[in-house]
Design an enzyme around this catalytic site. Structure first.
Site, short mmCIF file in Angstrom:
data_model
loop_
_atom_site.label_atom_id
_atom_site.label_comp_id
_atom_site.label_asym_id
_atom_site.label_seq_id
_atom_site.Cartn_x
_atom_site.Cartn_y
_atom_site.Cartn_z
N SER A 1 -11.14 15.69 -8.53
CA SER A 1 -10.26 15.81 -9.69
C SER A 1 -8.79 15.89 -9.32
O SER A 1 -7.93 15.39 -10.05
CB SER A 1 -10.64 17.05 -10.49
OG SER A 1 -10.59 18.20 -9.66
N LYS B 1 -6.33 14.68 2.87
CA LYS B 1 -6.47 14.81 1.41
C LYS B 1 -5.13 14.53 0.76
O LYS B 1 -4.13 15.22 1.04
CB LYS B 1 -6.99 16.20 1.05
CG LYS B 1 -7.21 16.38 -0.45
CD LYS B 1 -8.14 17.54 -0.78
CE LYS B 1 -7.54 18.88 -0.44
NZ LYS B 1 -8.37 20.01 -0.95
N GLU C 1 -9.19 18.70 10.59
CA GLU C 1 -10.12 17.94 11.42
C GLU C 1 -11.31 17.50 10.56
O GLU C 1 -11.69 18.19 9.62
CB GLU C 1 -10.59 18.79 12.60
CG GLU C 1 -11.38 20.02 12.21
CD GLU C 1 -11.94 20.76 13.41
OE1 GLU C 1 -12.33 20.11 14.39
OE2 GLU C 1 -11.97 22.01 13.37
N LEU C 2 -11.88 16.36 10.90
CA LEU C 2 -13.02 15.82 10.16
C LEU C 2 -14.30 16.44 10.70
O LEU C 2 -14.59 16.33 11.89
CB LEU C 2 -13.06 14.30 10.30
CG LEU C 2 -14.16 13.57 9.52
CD1 LEU C 2 -13.95 13.72 8.03
CD2 LEU C 2 -14.21 12.10 9.91
N VAL C 3 -15.04 17.12 9.83
CA VAL C 3 -16.28 17.76 10.26
C VAL C 3 -17.47 16.96 9.75
O VAL C 3 -17.39 16.30 8.71
CB VAL C 3 -16.35 19.22 9.74
CG1 VAL C 3 -15.30 20.08 10.42
CG2 VAL C 3 -16.19 19.27 8.22
N ASP D 1 -14.70 27.89 -6.33
CA ASP D 1 -15.13 26.61 -6.91
C ASP D 1 -16.56 26.32 -6.46
O ASP D 1 -16.81 26.10 -5.27
CB ASP D 1 -14.19 25.50 -6.46
CG ASP D 1 -14.48 24.17 -7.17
OD1 ASP D 1 -15.52 24.09 -7.86
OD2 ASP D 1 -13.68 23.24 -7.02
N ASN E 1 -17.96 20.89 -2.05
CA ASN E 1 -17.10 21.74 -1.24
C ASN E 1 -17.84 22.36 -0.05
O ASN E 1 -17.24 23.09 0.74
CB ASN E 1 -16.50 22.87 -2.10
CG ASN E 1 -15.54 22.34 -3.14
OD1 ASN E 1 -15.01 21.25 -3.00
ND2 ASN E 1 -15.33 23.11 -4.19
N ASP F 1 -13.11 23.28 1.33
CA ASP F 1 -12.13 23.24 0.24
C ASP F 1 -11.78 24.66 -0.17
O ASP F 1 -12.63 25.40 -0.65
CB ASP F 1 -12.68 22.46 -0.95
CG ASP F 1 -11.60 22.15 -1.99
OD1 ASP F 1 -10.78 23.04 -2.27
OD2 ASP F 1 -11.59 21.02 -2.51
#
Length: 629
Positions: free
Chosen positions: A326, A344, A432-434, A474, A479, A493
């Site tokens: 969103s 992001k 970092e990309l997990v 959230d 997330n 998130d």
């Protein structure tokens, strides 16, 4: 004789239908006017004009700024209504070719008239598809069409154009590194499409103007069909959320994104006893939707936030995102040291339009009496606006991500990605990309994995609330990611993360302990102290409230494993909702909205995972080590 009687009956039937239609329209416009912000402006200006006139007579040098500001807003909103009606009629009737600014990121080919497309192809028939795409993508004014070329040339040009567009959508014939996909990470929905996010206040208001007009006319049409016996309905609320109107709501929210889409996602996980079932079904489609920005808009945001040399900080960047939500969308990238990162990017305009977006959506739903009075929608909206202001502040999210990572560092089953500060700004967050996939893609895993996920999420929720006193509120299942190889939960998130006061958590834990011990008197007393109840409620309301708390406490009082897959907790609470909605005298404390949203999401997740495990030992350990006061 029979024919004449049939004719009279038919005419009488038509008369009844017309009278019903007129009455419905009158009621519709009365509701629209009663809830309209234009009405407020008119009433404000009527009162303000006399005051300003007196001031002006006393000092003519002063400007009537209050009136002009309100009249400006009235003009803006008036133009929104007209634009909404124009968009609605334009969808079914194509007028003469227009001179308008075209932007491929905002207008798809289906929105063009055939003559405009023919003219464009004729004017650019000697250019490559890529060159035509670049010209059309810019703010180009489409002139009056000229005579088309030959049929054969037109067919060739159209085929060439469509082939190029297909390449843009599928990513065909792109460099190998651009199409690279890291395994075991989320992927964008197959139905996702590229659409420009309206970044200006007027542009977003126009989208809602079109939605207002479309839903109103769609509702009247459905009621008319019901009166004629052509398959519609005579129930107003059912007419409001007919399939066509649901499509309009979903399409508008997916186009504007931002706060309105966030509210839709929140409502999608509410129980259908609190929200109209058709509306909940529409919002469930909103939750799963994943439209994303066109390349040029992504480039524009990156340049404004990171500078024109932003690509020099990366060795690779995927223009197509792997996730879209969103508030923003997420892209893969690779740093110069080889670290894979998730970038992001916030949608432009969403931060500045939180208040207006929520007011527009909730205003529409209020017109049709979607919410029962007992849920205090105005209080929910107030809390939502405050929390959404937090979510659009990516610097705040970066700080909370780092704090949260420290707080869960001693739990090996959780992992929080590292923040890359050099590529993080107010509107861009890089971590970092997990590895892992969203939890709603884990429902078909084997029982051992599902139990790890359910137990891990429940334990984390209790740690957040009663130990850390800091919760990521959230409940969106995206997330959380689960990595089957390491059996870890990835927490990704933290935009809606918040701390709670010690006094509030003390009382909340006391209520929970009392419920687990089936102590109704203590639950009622502390509920009044916390502000859940005023002390003047009816006996029916007090009993319903205490019953609901006691039902939730069963999770922590159950000896042995609690079977989430076969529980009837949800049904029993739903049975209490009508009483609480009808007899509630005050809204609950503001903190409760975020806590119960998270708890509801966790409970629903465990139910969907069909898991069973013992919650009582985890809860007793927390109570044993808790220091009150």
């Amino acid at each position: 004789m029979s024919r004449s009687q049939d004719l009279v009956a038919l005419l009488r039937g038509l008369q009844i239908v017309l009278e019903a239609t007129v009455k419905t329209q009158e009621q519709c416009f009365q509701r629209l006017w009663a809830n309209s912000s234009i009405r407020e402006i008119v009433l404000q200006n009527r009162e303000m004009s006399s005051k300003c006139l007196n001031k002006f007579l006393q000092d003519p040098s002063k400007k009537l700024s209050g009136v002009s500001d309100n009249l400006k807003e009235a003009a803006e909103r008036g133009s929104v209504v007209l634009e909404g009606i124009r968009q609605l009629t334009a969808s079914s009737v194509k007028l003469e070719p227009r001179n308008v600014t075209k932007d491929l990121g905002n207008v798809d080919i289906a929105s063009l008239t055939l003559k405009e497309l023919e003219h464009y192809l004729a004017q650019n028939k000697n250019r490559s598809p890529e060159a035509r795409f670049e010209v059309f993508r810019r703010d180009e004014v489409v002139p009056t069409p000229v005579a088309p070329t030959s049929v054969a040339e037109d067919e060739k040009n159209v085929q060439e154009w469509m082939t190029f567009i297909a390449k843009q959508d599928t990513g065909a014939e792109k460099p190998a590194e651009e199409a690279r996909v890291t395994s075991n990470v989320p992927q964008l929905s197959a139905v996702a499409k590229q659409r420009k996010v309206p970044a200006t206040r007027i542009g977003r208001m126009m989208s809602f103007g079109g939605l207002f007009a479309g839903v109103g006319l769609g509702t009247i049409g459905e009621l008319t069909k019901g009166a004629l016996g052509l398959g519609g309905t005579l129930n107003v609320k059912e007419a409001v959320f007919n399939p066509a109107n649901a499509d309009r709501i979903v399409d508008t929210l997916c186009r504007v994104r931002g706060a309105a889409l966030k509210i839709g996602q929140i409502l999608s996980i509410q129980d259908t006893s609190m929200v109209n079932p058709q509306l909940a079904k529409a919002f469930e489609r909103v939750r799963q939707a994943a439209d994303y920005m066109p390349d040029w808009q992504v480039e524009k945001v990156l340049k404004s936030e990171l500078g024109s040399d932003w690509r020099g900080k990366l060795t690779h960047f995927d223009m197509k995102p792997f996730a879209a939500a969103s508030i923003g969308q997420v892209h893969r990238g690779v740093l110069t040291d080889g670290t894979e990162v998730a970038i992001k990017i916030q949608y432009p305009g969403v931060a500045a339009s939180i208040k207006s977006d929520i007011d527009n959506l909730v205003g529409l739903l209020k017109v049709w009496d979607v919410f029962p009075p007992g849920i205090f929608i105005d209080n929910i909206v107030k809390v939502a606006k405050r929390e959404l202001v937090w979510e659009v502040d990516y610097l705040r999210e970066a700080e909370y991500t780092e704090k949260y990572a420290e707080m869960v560092a001693h739990f090996p089953q959780y992992r929080v990605p590292r923040v890359i500060r050099d590529l993080t700004t107010q509107s861009i967050l890089t971590t970092e990309l997990v590895p892992g996939v969203p939890l709603d893609q884990c429902f078909d895993l084997d029982e051992s994995h599902r139990t790890i996920i359910g137990r891990g999420v429940m334990n984390l929720c209790m740690q957040e609330l009663f130990v850390m006193q800091c919760m990521q509120t959230d409940p969106n299942w995206s997330n959380f990611l689960y990595d089957t190889s390491s059996r870890q939960l990835m927490l990704i998130d933290f935009g809606s993360t918040r701390f709670y006061t010690k006094d509030f958590i003390d009382n909340y834990l006391k209520v929970t302990v009392a419920a687990s011990r089936k102590d109704r008197d203590t639950v009622l007393r502390i509920s009044r102290e916390m502000g859940f109840l005023t002390g003047y409620e009816s006996k029916a309301m007090e009993n319903a409230h205490v019953d609901a708390v006691m039902i939730l406490g069963e999770v922590f009082s159950c000896d042995g494993e609690f079977d989430f897959g076969r529980q009837d907790t949800t049904k029993r609470i739903v049975d209490l909702v009508p009483t609480m909605v009808a007899h509630r005298l005050c809204p609950p404390p503001d903190e409760i909205y975020s806590i119960h949203r998270k708890l509801s999401g966790v409970f629903l997740l465990c139910s969907r995972l069909r898991v069973k495990f013992a919650c009582q030992p985890m809860f007793r350990e927390i109570v044993k080590n808790y220091n009150f006061g």
